[in-house]
Design a protein around this motif. Structure first.
Motif, PDB file in Angstrom:
ATOM      1  N   GLY A 198      19.035  51.797  88.731  1.00 14.53           N
ATOM      2  CA  GLY A 198      18.504  50.661  89.463  1.00 14.53           C
ATOM      3  C   GLY A 198      17.932  49.544  88.618  1.00 14.53           C
ATOM      4  N   THR A 199      17.899  49.696  87.296  1.00 12.42           N
ATOM      5  CA  THR A 199      17.397  48.636  86.425  1.00 12.42           C
ATOM      6  C   THR A 199      18.487  47.578  86.280  1.00 12.42           C
ATOM      7  OG1 THR A 199      16.001  50.181  85.215  1.00 12.42           O
ATOM      8  CG2 THR A 199      16.504  48.080  84.145  1.00 12.42           C
ATOM      9  N   LEU A 200      18.203  46.397  86.785  1.00  8.94           N
ATOM     10  CA  LEU A 200      19.175  45.315  86.771  1.00  8.94           C
ATOM     11  C   LEU A 200      18.656  44.160  85.925  1.00  8.94           C
ATOM     12  CD1 LEU A 200      20.059  45.471  90.561  1.00  8.94           C
ATOM     13  CD2 LEU A 200      21.431  46.333  88.649  1.00  8.94           C
ATOM     14  N   CYS A 201      19.521  43.216  85.666  1.00  5.80           N
ATOM     15  CA  CYS A 201      19.164  42.064  84.847  1.00  5.80           C
ATOM     16  C   CYS A 201      18.335  41.079  85.673  1.00  5.80           C
ATOM     17  CB  CYS A 201      20.438  41.376  84.355  1.00  5.80           C
ATOM     18  SG  CYS A 201      20.103  40.024  83.222  1.00  5.80           S
ATOM     19  N   GLN A 202      17.345  40.501  85.042  1.00  3.44           N
ATOM     20  CA  GLN A 202      16.582  39.437  85.683  1.00  3.44           C
ATOM     21  C   GLN A 202      17.484  38.210  85.772  1.00  3.44           C
ATOM     22  OE1 GLN A 202      12.885  38.771  83.630  1.00  3.44           O
ATOM     23  NE2 GLN A 202      12.442  40.956  83.541  1.00  3.44           N
ATOM     24  N   LEU A 203      17.587  37.652  86.960  1.00  2.00           N
ATOM     25  CA  LEU A 203      18.478  36.520  87.182  1.00  2.00           C
ATOM     26  C   LEU A 203      18.137  35.354  86.256  1.00  2.00           C
ATOM     27  CD1 LEU A 203      20.809  35.292  88.752  1.00  2.00           C
ATOM     28  CD2 LEU A 203      19.139  34.541  90.465  1.00  2.00           C
ATOM     29  N   ASP A 204      16.866  35.075  86.056  1.00  2.00           N
ATOM     30  CA  ASP A 204      16.481  33.958  85.197  1.00  2.00           C
ATOM     31  C   ASP A 204      16.971  34.152  83.760  1.00  2.00           C
ATOM     32  OD1 ASP A 204      15.313  32.583  87.272  1.00  2.00           O
ATOM     33  OD2 ASP A 204      13.292  33.340  86.861  1.00  2.00           O
ATOM     34  N   ALA A 205      16.944  35.378  83.267  1.00  2.00           N
ATOM     35  CA  ALA A 205      17.431  35.648  81.912  1.00  2.00           C
ATOM     36  C   ALA A 205      18.929  35.376  81.824  1.00  2.00           C
ATOM     37  CB  ALA A 205      17.114  37.085  81.499  1.00  2.00           C
ATOM     38  N   ALA A 206      19.678  35.791  82.839  1.00  2.00           N
ATOM     39  CA  ALA A 206      21.123  35.551  82.849  1.00  2.00           C
ATOM     40  C   ALA A 206      21.431  34.060  82.918  1.00  2.00           C
ATOM     41  CB  ALA A 206      21.770  36.281  84.024  1.00  2.00           C
ATOM     42  N   LEU A 207      20.694  33.339  83.747  1.00  2.00           N
ATOM     43  CA  LEU A 207      20.934  31.899  83.874  1.00  2.00           C
ATOM     44  C   LEU A 207      20.557  31.150  82.602  1.00  2.00           C
ATOM     45  CD1 LEU A 207      19.836  31.283  87.562  1.00  2.00           C
ATOM     46  CD2 LEU A 207      22.148  31.620  86.638  1.00  2.00           C
ATOM     47  N   GLN A 208      19.524  31.614  81.913  1.00  2.00           N
ATOM     48  CA  GLN A 208      19.160  30.993  80.637  1.00  2.00           C
ATOM     49  C   GLN A 208      20.277  31.191  79.607  1.00  2.00           C
ATOM     50  OE1 GLN A 208      15.564  32.464  78.807  1.00  2.00           O
ATOM     51  NE2 GLN A 208      15.320  30.598  77.621  1.00  2.00           N
ATOM     52  N   LEU A 209      20.843  32.400  79.568  1.00  2.00           N
ATOM     53  CA  LEU A 209      21.960  32.670  78.668  1.00  2.00           C
ATOM     54  C   LEU A 209      23.129  31.734  78.967  1.00  2.00           C
ATOM     55  CD1 LEU A 209      23.211  34.893  76.569  1.00  2.00           C
ATOM     56  CD2 LEU A 209      24.408  35.616  78.638  1.00  2.00           C
ATOM     57  N   VAL A 210      23.447  31.560  80.242  1.00  2.00           N
ATOM     58  CA  VAL A 210      24.547  30.680  80.643  1.00  2.00           C
ATOM     59  C   VAL A 210      24.252  29.235  80.246  1.00  2.00           C
ATOM     60  CG1 VAL A 210      25.776  29.717  82.629  1.00  2.00           C
ATOM     61  CG2 VAL A 210      25.354  32.176  82.498  1.00  2.00           C
ATOM     62  N   THR A 211      23.036  28.789  80.464  1.00  2.00           N
ATOM     63  CA  THR A 211      22.664  27.413  80.118  1.00  2.00           C
ATOM     64  C   THR A 211      22.839  27.160  78.626  1.00  2.00           C
ATOM     65  OG1 THR A 211      21.122  27.313  81.970  1.00  2.00           O
ATOM     66  CG2 THR A 211      20.798  25.718  80.194  1.00  2.00           C
ATOM     67  N   VAL A 212      22.355  28.065  77.810  1.00  2.00           N
ATOM     68  CA  VAL A 212      22.504  27.936  76.359  1.00  2.00           C
ATOM     69  C   VAL A 212      23.988  27.947  75.976  1.00  2.00           C
ATOM     70  CG1 VAL A 212      22.102  29.087  74.137  1.00  2.00           C
ATOM     71  CG2 VAL A 212      20.240  28.875  75.800  1.00  2.00           C
ATOM     72  N   GLY A 213      24.728  28.897  76.532  1.00  2.00           N
ATOM     73  CA  GLY A 213      26.148  29.010  76.209  1.00  2.00           C
ATOM     74  C   GLY A 213      26.950  27.793  76.621  1.00  2.00           C
ATOM     75  N   ARG A 214      26.703  27.292  77.820  1.00  2.00           N
ATOM     76  CA  ARG A 214      27.427  26.093  78.278  1.00  2.00           C
ATOM     77  C   ARG A 214      27.091  24.887  77.419  1.00  2.00           C
ATOM     78  NH1 ARG A 214      28.247  24.969  84.340  1.00  2.00           N
ATOM     79  NH2 ARG A 214      28.529  23.081  83.197  1.00  2.00           N
ATOM     80  N   HIS A 215      25.800  24.735  77.090  1.00  2.00           N
ATOM     81  CA  HIS A 215      25.392  23.605  76.243  1.00  2.00           C
ATOM     82  C   HIS A 215      26.095  23.673  74.880  1.00  2.00           C
ATOM     83  CE1 HIS A 215      22.974  20.539  74.347  1.00  2.00           C
ATOM     84  NE2 HIS A 215      22.696  21.390  73.376  1.00  2.00           N
ATOM     85  N   ARG A 216      26.047  24.840  74.254  1.00  2.00           N
ATOM     86  CA  ARG A 216      26.696  24.990  72.935  1.00  2.00           C
ATOM     87  C   ARG A 216      28.204  24.811  73.044  1.00  2.00           C
ATOM     88  NH1 ARG A 216      23.428  30.186  70.478  1.00  2.00           N
ATOM     89  NH2 ARG A 216      21.508  29.051  69.991  1.00  2.00           N
ATOM     90  N   HIS A 217      28.791  25.344  74.117  1.00  2.00           N
ATOM     91  CA  HIS A 217      30.237  25.235  74.316  1.00  2.00           C
ATOM     92  C   HIS A 217      30.634  23.759  74.485  1.00  2.00           C
ATOM     93  CE1 HIS A 217      34.154  26.895  75.277  1.00  2.00           C
ATOM     94  NE2 HIS A 217      34.199  26.148  76.361  1.00  2.00           N
ATOM     95  N   LEU A 218      29.883  23.017  75.289  1.00  2.00           N
ATOM     96  CA  LEU A 218      30.191  21.599  75.517  1.00  2.00           C
ATOM     97  C   LEU A 218      29.927  20.772  74.267  1.00  2.00           C
ATOM     98  CD1 LEU A 218      28.745  21.196  79.117  1.00  2.00           C
ATOM     99  CD2 LEU A 218      31.157  21.244  78.433  1.00  2.00           C
ATOM    100  N   THR A 219      28.830  21.082  73.568  1.00  2.00           N
ATOM    101  CA  THR A 219      28.508  20.350  72.339  1.00  2.00           C
ATOM    102  C   THR A 219      29.574  20.586  71.284  1.00  2.00           C
ATOM    103  OG1 THR A 219      26.167  20.563  72.825  1.00  2.00           O
ATOM    104  CG2 THR A 219      26.760  20.016  70.560  1.00  2.00           C
ATOM    105  N   LYS A 220      30.007  21.800  71.152  1.00  2.00           N
ATOM    106  CA  LYS A 220      31.052  22.147  70.187  1.00  2.00           C
ATOM    107  C   LYS A 220      32.334  21.392  70.521  1.00  2.00           C
ATOM    108  CE  LYS A 220      33.735  26.035  68.465  1.00  2.00           C
ATOM    109  NZ  LYS A 220      34.024  27.458  68.634  1.00  2.00           N
ATOM    110  N   GLY A 221      32.657  21.301  71.806  1.00  2.00           N
ATOM    111  CA  GLY A 221      33.864  20.604  72.239  1.00  2.00           C
ATOM    112  C   GLY A 221      33.850  19.125  71.934  1.00  2.00           C
ATOM    113  N   THR A 222      32.661  18.487  71.997  1.00  2.00           N
ATOM    114  CA  THR A 222      32.578  17.058  71.717  1.00  2.00           C
ATOM    115  C   THR A 222      32.528  16.763  70.223  1.00  2.00           C
ATOM    116  OG1 THR A 222      30.167  17.096  71.910  1.00  2.00           O
ATOM    117  CG2 THR A 222      31.420  16.569  73.904  1.00  2.00           C
ATOM    118  N   GLU A 223      32.195  17.785  69.417  1.00  2.00           N
ATOM    119  CA  GLU A 223      32.110  17.581  67.973  1.00  2.00           C
ATOM    120  C   GLU A 223      33.463  17.740  67.286  1.00  2.00           C
ATOM    121  OE1 GLU A 223      29.208  20.375  66.689  1.00  2.00           O
ATOM    122  OE2 GLU A 223      27.532  19.234  67.461  1.00  2.00           O
ATOM    123  N   GLN A 224      34.425  18.235  67.972  1.00  2.00           N
ATOM    124  CA  GLN A 224      35.739  18.488  67.342  1.00  2.00           C
ATOM    125  C   GLN A 224      36.551  17.244  67.190  1.00  2.00           C
ATOM    126  OE1 GLN A 224      37.526  21.578  69.690  1.00  2.00           O
ATOM    127  NE2 GLN A 224      36.207  23.124  68.829  1.00  2.00           N
TER     128      GLN A 224
END
Length: 177
Positions: free
Chosen positions: A151-177
């Motif tokens: 029953g131990t599940l992931c905290q939604l806020d932690a998952a959303l923070q991971l996504v926010t960081v990943g999307r930002h880095r992914h988009l930033t990387k895409g514009t730097e190419q």
């Protein structure tokens, strides 16, 4: 419920008590427990229903790699365990998606683009609790971050923070190419 007999024995020949408890908890999401146990025994995975026992967020591997700044599966798993505070994560068979197990109430939140919510009427392929090594299990789904307690599940806020960081880095990387 009877004890799942299909977990691989630990090196000393006994089953890990926590894995058995986790398996029993996960099986509460199975439409047919006997079939799910048989699937786990023969294929290492089974299909479980989302929405009651747990829900899941599908995050693409490219976003996860960008968030962690890593490529090697074991290193990514270690970073995910830290970033998600030990919340459980399943990697798809092809490695293209990470499924973060979250409480079912997660649907009440607005989710960022690129995150797919698996709630009621959704099915998820879930590996046996002992399948945690991608190299040992070939092309099967595996737990990048195992469920350590039932029953131990992931905290939604932690998952959303991971996504926010990943999307930002992914988009930033895409514009730097």
């Amino acid at each position: 419920m009877t004890e799942p007999r299909n977990l691989e024995p630990a090196p000393n020949g006994t089953q890990d008590v926590t894995q058995v408890a986790v398996a029993e908890w996960l099986l509460t999401a199975a439409a047919d427990i006997s079939q799910a146990l048989q699937d786990w025994r023969y294929t290492g995975t089974t299909v479980l229903a989302c929405g009651d026992t747990f829900s899941a967020l599908r995050i693409t591997a490219s976003v996860v790699r960008a968030a962690t700044n890593l490529r090697e599966p074991r290193a990514i798993a270690d970073q995910l365990a830290n970033a998600l505070l030990g919340g459980p994560v399943v990697v798809s068979r092809d490695g293209d998606s990470y499924y973060v197990l979250v409480p079912s109430r997660a649907a009440q939140r607005n989710l960022p683009a690129g995150v797919e919510y698996f709630g009621r009427c959704s099915l998820l392929v879930v590996p046996r609790p002992d399948i945690t090594d991608p190299g040992r299990h070939g092309q099967a789904s595996y737990w990048a971050v195992p469920m350590y307690d039932p029953g131990t599940l992931c905290q939604l806020d932690a998952a959303l923070q991971l996504v926010t960081v990943g999307r930002h880095r992914h988009l930033t990387k895409g514009t730097e190419q």
